[in-house]
Each structure stands twice: as structure tokens, then as C-alpha cells.
Design a protein around this motif. Sequence first.
Motif: not given
Lengths: 179, 402, 74
Positions: A48-50, A105, A107, A109, A128, B2, B5
Motif C-alpha cells: 500500500x502507498x501511504x 519499514x 512499525x 505508519x 511494510x 490500504x 492491498x
Amino acid sequence: MSLQVSSLGHVFRWCAVLIALNTSLTASDSVSAETATIKVPAPDFVLPVIANGKGALAMDDLEGSVVYLDFWASWCGPCRLSLPALDTIYQELKDQGLIVAAITVDAVEEDALDFLQRYPVSYPIAFDSSGDVPSAFAVNGMPSGYLIDRSGNVRALHVGFKRGDEVALRDEIIAMLEE
Amino acid sequence: MRQAVAVAVTKHRLDSAVLQKLPTDSPVVASLGAAIASLPTYQKAFADAPPAFTEVGLRYSHYTEDSLDKDLLVFGDRDRYDIDVTQLWIEAPVGGAWSVAFDVQNDSMSGASPWFVGTNLDGEPGVIMSGASIQDNRVEVGVTTRYFWADGNAGFNVTHSDEDDYEALAFSFDAAWNSDDNSRTWSASASTSDDSVAPVKEAIPVFIDQEELDTQSLYFGVSQVLTSTSIVRVGLSYTISDGYLTDPYKLADQRPSEHERVTLNTGYRQYFVEAGGALKMDYRFYNDDWGTDSHTLEVAWQQSLGRHSLTPYLRYYSQSQADFFSVIADTSTDFYADDYRLSSYGAITAGLRGTVMIGDWEVEGQLERYDSDNSFSLYGGDAAPGLVDFWRATVGVTLRFD
Amino acid sequence: MRLLRWVAMVTLLSSTVGCSNIEAVPAWERGYLAEPGMQWELSRREAKFAGHVYTSKEASSGGSGAAGGGCGCN
């Protein structure tokens, strides 16, 4: 002031051993920065793109472009240098077909988004926290950047980041864009 | 959405063993094919990257020693030392692989200290304080340059310290390097200090003009990442001093001209994810050839509060007395001292430290209390009347900029 | 002589630790290790200051790296 020669001798001999050790370690490291003649297919992933984009970032969608894929974290010190430096390269070379994408990476967001508030960039950021993708790319340091050619092959790896690294990186990317 | 995905890694994975050991002569890499081995790596991970930004800081500390208890005073002023310490520093990256730090510290002391231990009218040991208030100022200037390479760093430091009666010039070299997987860090240092004592002859009689002291020190340690939330370290130090080690401001003080010390120190850090804080524990064992052993245990909890932090801490210290110490110095022997610092006692420090981040500024504040007593000691021994207790407060600001 | 004892202990420490094998924590899971509370010192200048205060008030010294300069011992 009188320096005591005999006992100082011990100290400086000790220093000499350490310096010799350091030099040998440094020398062995510089050996590996040589020419790129190989092609290792990049692992596929969907994330997913944030920030700076929508939906998902997928390796499949990136094929056909020269890609710099960067793994980073908000808690990584050198990432405060690498993210803005990559943005400068991206702004300059995106019209020539360069895609920069970064995977955090973190933990949490929000930690990544807070970081981007302070060090804003324009390329897409994927998230991720599972560790699956960095594991697939065998990430061994923060940041870790992978230079991927138009056929989807990893051609160079850049671990860590210090001032001035962007010069060599830019040259490397330009060479790949001209292939 | 999100969440819709899925995180997916298909196709194949890169071989971590290959990427971690890129030197082309590695047999592991050779067996996996020369192609992968020649994948260029510009540099490996920095465990100790050069500072990303320039840092400038200013810190002020004040500590006040409690007045001597009336029962323990035989003669003189009960007031002891008041000390103001100002620290100023700048640390900056230079090029891609170096950093330079410049430190200045000023200590300003005033007050009195125990001159010798005698007996009061009841025959109990008591302190005779140095007469008039002593004023002293110490200025310390230090420069540290540090070089960073892919697997570690090495630093060189020169520090000069100057005060009315004491001058010291110290050099130190240290290095730290990481294992291939970056989970173990070895470190070592060596230092040498060249000191000169020239007591001020004002308040109390002194019997020397100028004396020299040389000190050499070695340190070796290793730290190991245990889990994603815990890390441990062990270190060993050795120090030898040769020269004038006697306290010239004490009436009855005669110490050996050599002093060998070893320490074993260990540390542990554990992060608690739910609580958002870290438990810090450190222990040191000390042993010297003057007959003193000591144990030091420090425990702290550093609570993260967003970008701010609050850290309560406790320290326990206990030492045994030096062989030549006695409550009232026995001047009939070769070596003798009545200095409370060589007696058997224990000490407890309790403190609180807070840091607040405001943009690029960090503001810190700290307050601590130090209490020492013979009854806190693990070693028994006779109580020295001159033991010191103090309050300490610190405020500081640090600015980081590009 | 304590120097020899120290050398023996260093040898023992480095061989014990050098031969032990603990599974490495991957690079992307080191966020908690980077927390300020996980560092060895509260701050470098605090460590320097506290070290100096304790060295001037107590018989013990050492263990926190290199030897410093100056006395300020009153």
C-alpha cells in the motif's frame, strides 16, 4: 611537562594495532565497490502507498523504467540525508524515465508520516511493517537502496548513506538511463 | 483502502547471505556464482554514521555540598563547596566520513574542604576544615575528530585542562567496529594524561611546589544486540597512574606513587513497546592496588512522551576503604590518609531528568540528590566524619541544524 | 600485576563472545533499538559531567571509556 616515554610506548603500540586493524577493515570494504555486470531479478511485491500516490506499489508495474527502490525508517539517522537527496535526483531525472519509490519499514505508519512532514519528498512512499518485502530484498542496513534496470533486474545496492554519496549514485543512475 | 492491498512477495527472494558478504573472494559467494558477487555495494550499513546535522549545545549545572554536620566539626567553617559548571560544545559532520567536536567546560568552585581529622572534646573524631574559603576556576578545552567507515568509527581526542593549581593534557584514541550482521560491536580505547600539580599556598600550608602525575588507560568492550528490544554490553578497563597522588591540601596525607585500577562494567537495555519506555541497567566492579573494591549499580527508566522524555534514575555505590586509610591518619606508617574518599562507605543517588523537543531545539533539565553514609556500605569499616552529600541541578539547550 | 590480569580477561571476553552465536535482528526490526532510551548514555555531555563529579567524590574511576583530563577534585 614530562611525558613518560616507557609507559606511553605501551599506549601508542596499542594505538598502532588498532589503526592497522581499522585500515585492513576499511581496505577490505572498498574492494566491493566495483563494476556492475550482473542482473539479479528483483523480487515481486505489492504494497500500500501511504504518501505521494494512491493505491498500491507493485514491482510488476515498475518494469520498463529505471527504478531506485529505497528502504528507510523514521528512526534511521542517515535517512534524514538520503530521502531529500533522492528527491533532488528524482526531480532532475524523472523526465528521463527514472522512478524513485521508497518503502518504509516503520512499525507504526504515523511515525513515517511524521518524518515525511519534516523531510518532505515527492516520490511515492509504500508501507511494510510486516518485514516481508525487506526480507525478500535481504535488506541489511538502513537505508538500503536498490537500483533496478528496465528489465526488472537489481543491478546495484546502496546500503547506508553519507554526505556526498548522491554524486556517485546520480552518475550510476544516469549511466543506466542511457543504456 | 490500504488494508485491501495485501502485502505480497511472490516470484523469488534475494539471497541475504550473498548480499551481506559482497567481497568477491568469499567462498560462499563464489559457490553461488560470480555474477551475483559482483553486485556493487557502495558501502555497508553504518552502525555509527557520522552525525547527520551540526549540533550546538550549552549546559549549566550547579551543585551544592551540604554543610558539615555540627557534631562532626571540630574547627572551621561548616560550609563546603558550591560548584558551577558550564559546558559548551559544537559537533559537526565534515565531508562524508568525518566529524569534529569542540568542547569547552568551565568549573567555578568556592568553599572549604576537610583539612584533617582530629578529635573533639568528647574524644570523637571530627573534621578540621580548611580556613578561608577557597576560590578556583577550571577551564577544559577538548577537540575530538572522528572518522567513520562502513563497519565502524575511530576517534582521536585532545583535552587540556587548566586551573590555578592543576594542569592536565590528555590524549585518547578509540575505535568501534561492527560484526558483519551489525549485531555485535567491539570497542577499544587507549588514553594518556600528563598532569602537573602546583598547589596554591594561601589558606592552608602545603609542602610541595610542583609535582607530576602520568596516567595511562586502556579499555576493551563488546556490545551485542540480543533481540529487537534488548542489548547488552561488557567492558574491561585498566588504568595506571604514576607520580604524585597525594592530596597536597590535606595535613596528613601520604599515598603511594603508583595506582593500578581495573574495572569490569556491564550494561543492559530493554525496551518495553506497550509502555513506550526503556529500562536501563548498569553495573561496575572496581578493584585497585590500594585495597579498594567497589560496586556501582545504576537503574533508570527512560519514558518516551512523543519526542519528549522523562527519566527517573537511581544509583547505588559502595566502596571498601584503602589499606592505608584510618579515621585519624596514622602518620607513623609509610602511607596514610584520613580522606573520606578513601574510607568505607555507601552512597545513593536519586534523580530525575527530562527532555523537551521544540522544533530543532532540545531543552533538558535534571535534578539529583547524592547521599553517602558509612552505614550504606557493603564493606563495614570505620565511619569517616567528612563524607559529602550534595544536590545537583542542570539545565541545557541543544540546537541541531543543517 | 593487574595489567596481565586485564589482558587475560580481555582475551577471555573476546573469545567467549567471539565464538557465541546469537541470531541477528534484521535491519528493518531495529526501530526500538534506535529509541533514545536504548542508548548507553543519557547524553554524551551528561555522561562526561557525571563521570567527573563521581570521580572527584569517590575512590573509583574508569569503565566508561577513555581517561579524562583535569582534577577539579576539591
